[in-house]
Design an enzyme around this catalytic site. Structure first.
Site, short mmCIF file in Angstrom:
data_model
loop_
_atom_site.label_atom_id
_atom_site.label_comp_id
_atom_site.label_asym_id
_atom_site.label_seq_id
_atom_site.Cartn_x
_atom_site.Cartn_y
_atom_site.Cartn_z
N LYS A 106 1.24 -0.92 -0.05
CA LYS A 106 -0.05 0.22 -0.08
C LYS A 106 0.83 1.00 0.40
CE LYS A 106 -4.48 -1.33 2.44
NZ LYS A 106 -5.10 -0.53 3.51
N ASN A 162 -0.31 2.56 20.18
CA ASN A 162 0.40 0.82 19.58
C ASN A 162 1.27 0.18 20.31
OD1 ASN A 162 0.94 -0.09 16.84
ND2 ASN A 162 2.54 0.42 16.36
N THR A 208 4.43 -0.80 19.25
CA THR A 208 5.63 -0.44 19.23
C THR A 208 5.08 0.65 19.79
OG1 THR A 208 6.15 -1.76 17.50
CG2 THR A 208 7.71 0.05 17.86
N GLY A 212 -16.43 -4.51 10.80
CA GLY A 212 -15.46 -4.41 10.25
C GLY A 212 -16.39 -4.31 8.86
P1 NAP Z 1 -1.00 -2.90 9.04
O1 NAP Z 1 0.67 -1.84 8.54
O2 NAP Z 1 0.13 -4.62 8.86
O3 NAP Z 1 -0.90 -2.34 11.44
C1 NAP Z 1 -0.93 -3.63 11.41
C2 NAP Z 1 -0.88 -2.74 13.42
O4 NAP Z 1 -1.38 -3.91 14.29
C3 NAP Z 1 0.24 -1.86 13.75
O5 NAP Z 1 0.31 -1.03 14.40
C4 NAP Z 1 0.60 -3.10 14.56
O6 NAP Z 1 1.57 -2.62 15.31
C5 NAP Z 1 -0.12 -4.09 15.65
N1 NAP Z 1 -0.41 -4.99 15.62
C6 NAP Z 1 0.00 -6.54 14.97
N2 NAP Z 1 -0.46 -7.11 15.63
C7 NAP Z 1 -0.17 -6.80 16.51
C8 NAP Z 1 -0.76 -7.89 18.35
N3 NAP Z 1 -0.20 -8.82 18.36
N4 NAP Z 1 -0.47 -6.89 19.72
C9 NAP Z 1 -1.04 -5.90 18.90
N5 NAP Z 1 -0.46 -5.26 18.08
C10 NAP Z 1 -0.30 -5.42 16.69
O7 NAP Z 1 -2.45 -3.43 8.89
P2 NAP Z 1 -3.15 -2.23 8.17
O8 NAP Z 1 -3.26 -2.47 6.87
O9 NAP Z 1 -2.97 -1.13 8.99
O10 NAP Z 1 -4.39 -3.68 8.97
C11 NAP Z 1 -4.62 -3.46 10.10
C12 NAP Z 1 -6.10 -3.79 10.72
O11 NAP Z 1 -7.57 -3.54 9.74
C13 NAP Z 1 -6.53 -5.25 10.31
O12 NAP Z 1 -6.88 -6.39 10.44
C14 NAP Z 1 -7.40 -5.19 8.59
O13 NAP Z 1 -7.35 -6.00 8.17
C15 NAP Z 1 -8.10 -4.45 9.03
N6 NAP Z 1 -8.60 -3.42 8.15
C16 NAP Z 1 -9.83 -3.17 7.64
C17 NAP Z 1 -10.31 -2.52 6.46
C18 NAP Z 1 -11.78 -2.85 6.43
O14 NAP Z 1 -12.26 -2.29 5.49
N7 NAP Z 1 -12.68 -3.03 7.66
C19 NAP Z 1 -9.86 -1.88 6.06
C20 NAP Z 1 -8.79 -1.72 5.74
C21 NAP Z 1 -7.67 -2.20 7.16
P3 NAP Z 1 3.39 -3.05 15.11
O15 NAP Z 1 3.27 -1.53 14.87
O16 NAP Z 1 3.38 -2.56 16.63
O17 NAP Z 1 3.81 -3.56 15.20
#
Ligand code: NAP
Length: 290
Positions: free
Chosen positions: A73, A158, A160, A255
């Site tokens: 992205k 967050n 981190t 979501g």
């Molecule tokens: P991303 O860029 O990979 O970011 C993931 C985030 O989650 C980071 O802040 C990460 O923290 C945190 N994280 C991951 N595993 C964790 C854990 N075990 N404990 C605590 N924090 C954790 O992903 P993204 O694109 O932002 O997406 C995030 C979520 O939104 C996903 O579940 C995705 O499916 C959802 N989403 C939904 C829609 C929708 O249409 N409903 C659209 C977009 C995204 P760190 O920085 O510490 O790694």
């Protein structure tokens, strides 16, 4: 699904890596079937090393447009001819439109977030808000909140903490909004912050399949009656966060609505046609519960 594809069939799709548990092919292929349109939506697993060539290939094959998901992205922005205003500020593209070989990047997550939160605009505007996460989804949420809901204060939380801090600095610079506090996701220290917030948004992947038991906090005092709790996670739809917050009388938003509305905007950008949103929403709920 129809089984006749021919010379006029237009291709739309998705690139990401790895591609798992995506509902986008369902949403778009059911839409073209309902509307009797000659399109097909296909997912492509593209590792980062192949991104540039894959995008060139999309142009060479005349693909109408495609969605972009993790991990492309952010990096795909450099391969675009044009980037929309919201995608530029968020720093992330989830939809690409190909017009005669010229690629434009958009962020339609914004549409999904706005459609989900707009019915609560009066309650949210001017209030304290918590956003958990610091990835692309969190950036889209913060953009929407700052631009359309004028919050009093946004707590960026967050795992981190440095990433929360970086995000705070990024938006202070890009949107000239300075009312942020950054925190590490450490639930015992966040109970009052969560409890005093009118809106809590989980924009992290905590609670996403297959880690369905994970939740940003198990401390039920974090949730209060009539607070709004929005979980971007859509698989499962009823996350543990949604269940805990609902148990304390909060208004919960899953979501799925966001997912359908971001898809609807992408579909409109590619085809100029409207998605039958209510139909797709109901079909998706049935599909997920199968
Ligand atoms: P991303 O860029 O990979 O970011 C993931 C985030 O989650 C980071 O802040 C990460 O923290 C945190 N994280 C991951 N595993 C964790 C854990 N075990 N404990 C605590 N924090 C954790 O992903 P993204 O694109 O932002 O997406 C995030 C979520 O939104 C996903 O579940 C995705 O499916 C959802 N989403 C939904 C829609 C929708 O249409 N409903 C659209 C977009 C995204 P760190 O920085 O510490 O790694």
């Amino acid at each position: 699904m129809k089984n006749t594809f021919h010379v006029n069939t237009r291709l739309i799709g998705l690139i990401g890596h790895p591609i798992k548990h995506t509902y986008s092919p369902f949403i778009h292929n059911v839409t073209v079937q309902l509307k009797n349109m000659d399109y097909i939506y296909l997912p492509f697993d593209v590792p980062p090393a192949n991104l540039k060539n894959a995008v060139k290939g999309m142009v060479a094959l005349g693909i109408k447009g495609f969605n972009v998901t993790i991990p492309h992205k952010e990096n795909i922005i450099h391969l675009m001819n044009n980037v929309s205003e919201e995608a530029t500020i968020i720093g992330s593209v989830n939809t690409v439109v190909n017009e005669l070989g010229k690629l434009t990047g958009y962020n339609t997550d914004v549409n999904g977030i706005l459609e989900t939160l707009n019915p609560y605009k009066e309650q949210i505007t001017g209030q304290e808000i918590c956003v958990v996460g610091a990835g692309g989804a969190a950036r889209a949420v913060i953009y929407c909140l700052v631009r359309y809901f004028k919050p009093k204060l946004i707590h960026v939380i967050n795992r981190t903490e440095q990433r929360a801090e970086a995000l705070k600095n990024y938006f202070s610079d890009k949107m000239k909004f300075n009312s942020f506090k950054a925190h590490e996701l450490f639930p015992p220290e966040l109970v009052d912050i969560f409890g005093n917030s009118k809106l809590i948004v989980n924009a992290s992947s905590v609670g996403m399949f297959p880690e369905n038991d994970d939740v940003i906090t198990t401390l039920t005092k974090s949730f209060v009656k009539n607070q709004i709790v929005f979980d971007l996670v859509y698989n499962p739809a009823k996350t543990r966060l949604i269940q805990l917050a609902a148990g304390e009388g909060a208004i919960t938003l899953d979501g799925i609505k966001m997912l359908v509305h971001q898809a609807a905007k992408s579909f409109e950008l590619w085809t100029g046609e409207q998605m039958p949103i209510e139909n797709i929403y109901k079909s998706l709920k049935l599909f997920i519960s199968d």
